[in-house]
Design a protein around this motif. Structure first.
Motif, short mmCIF file in Angstrom:
data_model
loop_
_atom_site.label_atom_id
_atom_site.label_comp_id
_atom_site.label_asym_id
_atom_site.label_seq_id
_atom_site.Cartn_x
_atom_site.Cartn_y
_atom_site.Cartn_z
N THR A 1 0.99 -1.25 -0.02
CA THR A 1 -0.04 0.06 -0.03
C THR A 1 0.96 1.19 0.09
OG1 THR A 1 -1.55 -1.26 1.16
CG2 THR A 1 -1.76 1.25 1.24
N PRO A 2 0.81 2.06 -1.09
CA PRO A 2 1.55 3.19 -1.13
C PRO A 2 1.22 4.26 0.00
CG PRO A 2 0.16 3.35 -2.76
CD PRO A 2 -0.28 1.74 -2.08
N VAL A 3 2.03 5.09 0.68
CA VAL A 3 1.99 5.78 1.77
C VAL A 3 1.88 7.29 1.27
CG1 VAL A 3 2.51 6.71 3.80
CG2 VAL A 3 2.58 4.37 3.45
N VAL A 4 2.84 7.56 0.22
CA VAL A 4 2.86 9.03 -0.47
C VAL A 4 3.01 8.68 -1.81
CG1 VAL A 4 4.37 10.90 -0.48
CG2 VAL A 4 4.28 9.64 1.60
N ASP A 5 2.32 9.82 -2.34
CA ASP A 5 2.29 9.86 -4.01
C ASP A 5 2.92 10.80 -4.15
OD1 ASP A 5 1.53 9.52 -6.45
OD2 ASP A 5 -0.52 8.95 -6.05
N ASN B 1 -1.33 10.18 5.20
CA ASN B 1 -0.76 10.29 3.98
C ASN B 1 -1.22 11.61 3.22
OD1 ASN B 1 -0.60 9.90 1.30
ND2 ASN B 1 -1.89 7.90 1.05
N VAL B 2 0.00 12.46 2.89
CA VAL B 2 -0.35 13.58 2.59
C VAL B 2 -1.17 13.72 1.00
CG1 VAL B 2 1.40 14.86 3.66
CG2 VAL B 2 1.90 13.95 1.08
N ASN B 3 -1.33 12.62 0.56
CA ASN B 3 -2.12 12.48 -0.81
C ASN B 3 -3.37 11.55 -0.55
OD1 ASN B 3 -0.59 13.95 -3.02
ND2 ASN B 3 0.86 12.60 -2.02
N ALA B 4 -3.92 11.48 0.55
CA ALA B 4 -4.88 10.58 0.86
C ALA B 4 -6.24 11.13 0.42
CB ALA B 4 -5.31 10.54 2.45
N ASP B 5 -7.24 10.11 0.20
CA ASP B 5 -8.45 10.26 -0.35
C ASP B 5 -9.45 10.79 0.90
OD1 ASP B 5 -7.77 9.42 -2.99
OD2 ASP B 5 -8.86 7.61 -2.82
N GLU C 1 -2.47 4.91 8.53
CA GLU C 1 -1.34 5.76 7.70
C GLU C 1 -1.93 6.17 6.28
OE1 GLU C 1 -0.82 2.99 9.19
OE2 GLU C 1 0.54 3.49 10.94
N GLN C 2 -3.19 5.45 5.93
CA GLN C 2 -3.55 5.55 4.47
C GLN C 2 -4.41 6.93 4.55
OE1 GLN C 2 -4.91 1.37 4.45
NE2 GLN C 2 -4.61 1.75 2.28
N VAL C 3 -4.67 7.49 5.60
CA VAL C 3 -5.75 8.87 5.92
C VAL C 3 -4.84 9.78 6.25
CG1 VAL C 3 -7.65 7.23 6.05
CG2 VAL C 3 -6.77 8.60 8.04
N PHE C 4 -5.25 11.20 6.17
CA PHE C 4 -4.62 12.26 6.95
C PHE C 4 -5.39 12.70 8.03
CE2 PHE C 4 -3.05 16.23 8.00
CZ PHE C 4 -1.37 16.06 7.83
N ILE C 5 -5.13 12.89 9.19
CA ILE C 5 -5.67 13.11 10.08
C ILE C 5 -5.29 14.77 10.69
CG2 ILE C 5 -6.44 12.61 12.60
CD1 ILE C 5 -5.62 9.58 11.86
N PRO D 1 -8.43 16.04 -0.60
CA PRO D 1 -9.26 14.76 -0.36
C PRO D 1 -10.49 14.72 -1.11
CG PRO D 1 -9.67 16.31 1.25
CD PRO D 1 -8.58 17.12 0.36
N LYS D 2 -10.95 13.22 -1.24
CA LYS D 2 -12.11 13.10 -2.05
C LYS D 2 -13.28 12.91 -0.95
CE LYS D 2 -10.49 10.24 -5.68
NZ LYS D 2 -10.17 8.98 -6.27
N ILE D 3 -13.10 12.96 0.10
CA ILE D 3 -14.12 13.03 1.35
C ILE D 3 -13.49 13.39 2.53
CG2 ILE D 3 -13.83 10.56 1.92
CD1 ILE D 3 -16.88 10.59 2.23
N ILE D 4 -14.19 14.08 3.46
CA ILE D 4 -13.72 14.79 4.67
C ILE D 4 -14.73 14.02 5.72
CG2 ILE D 4 -13.68 16.56 6.14
CD1 ILE D 4 -12.91 18.31 3.87
N LEU D 5 -14.19 13.63 6.93
CA LEU D 5 -14.91 13.14 7.86
C LEU D 5 -14.73 13.89 9.11
CD1 LEU D 5 -16.90 10.51 9.01
CD2 LEU D 5 -14.47 9.54 9.83
#
Length: 232
Positions: free
Chosen positions: A38-42, A78-82, A121-125, A160-164
């Motif tokens: 799973t890539p962490v940084v794009d 991940n700074v390029n997270a969805d 690690e796959q999202v950004f918080i 991001p594609k979505i924000i929680l």
């Protein structure tokens, strides 16, 4: 949305009983490279610009909160997270460690994310505030205004594609409303600065105090996944 065995275990640890169809597959398949990792940084975010923003936050003295902080809490992941997860403000543990959502609430958030198929690690918080308010009090409006520009820049760079939005304060300040969180849940909003869907759920710290509400947060997460899947 069907779940694998590990995700079912996470939900049980959260105190949520579920019924699973025998015909279901994994809840979510994340993007992987040719080796199955799973890539962490794009390559989407301009990293020098990102690090410049981090430095600005670390040196910030825009409001009085800088006088009592141990360190700023810029955000992690991940700074390029969805997915972008936005909370309220750093607490004591976050102020000490420089990372959002640590301690018991952080562990619960990690479990919630894993239940829908994501490693932390796959999202950004991030948080509405980058510094801890004294005694973990609610942020003052002027403190939110002082920090707002930093968060806006983060959102613009991450795309991001979505924000929680996690918790009342995060949701109300992000969406510029004063609606109670109980009435915000179950609806899809749009981030005012861009065409990004926003889903609101309870803060993990609240769920630890009110475990009966965990099922409602699970409903929120499933709704967020449904919206996300419709975009990808």
């Amino acid at each position: 949305m069907s779940l694998n065995t590990t995700q079912q275990y996470c939900l049980q640890k959260m105190g949520i009983d579920i019924y699973v169809s025998r015909q279901g597959n994994a809840a979510h398949a994340v993007a992987r490279d040719d080796q199955g990792n799973t890539p962490v940084v794009d390559t989407g975010v301009d990293l020098p610009e990102w690090e410049s923003l981090r430095s600005q936050v670390a040196a910030c003295t825009r409001c009085g909160l800088h006088k009592g902080r141990t360190q700023t809490v810029f955000g992690v992941g991940n700074v390029n997270a969805d997915w972008l997860i936005i909370g309220e403000a750093p607490g004591r543990d976050e102020d000490l460690q420089g990372e959002p959502f640590v301690g018991r609430a952080g562990k619960l958030l990690t479990a919630m994310l894993f239940a829908i198929g994501f490693q932390r690690e796959q999202v950004f918080i991030a948080n509405i505030l980058k510094c801890r308010p004294p005694n973990n009090r609610d942020p003052d409006p002027d403190e939110v205004i002082c920090c707002e520009g930093y968060l806006k820049q983060q959102i613009a760079m991450i795309k991001p594609k979505i924000i929680l939005a996690v918790g009342r304060i995060a949701a109300q300040n992000l969406l510029k409303v004063d609606t109670p969180i109980s009435k915000m849940r179950g609806n899809c909003y749009e981030y005012p600065e861009g065409n990004i869907p926003v889903v609101v759920t309870y803060h993990p710290a609240y769920l630890l105090r009110s475990p009966r509400e965990k099922r409602k947060s699970w409903q929120d997460l499933k709704m967020a996944m449904k919206i996300y899947n419709s975009l990808t």
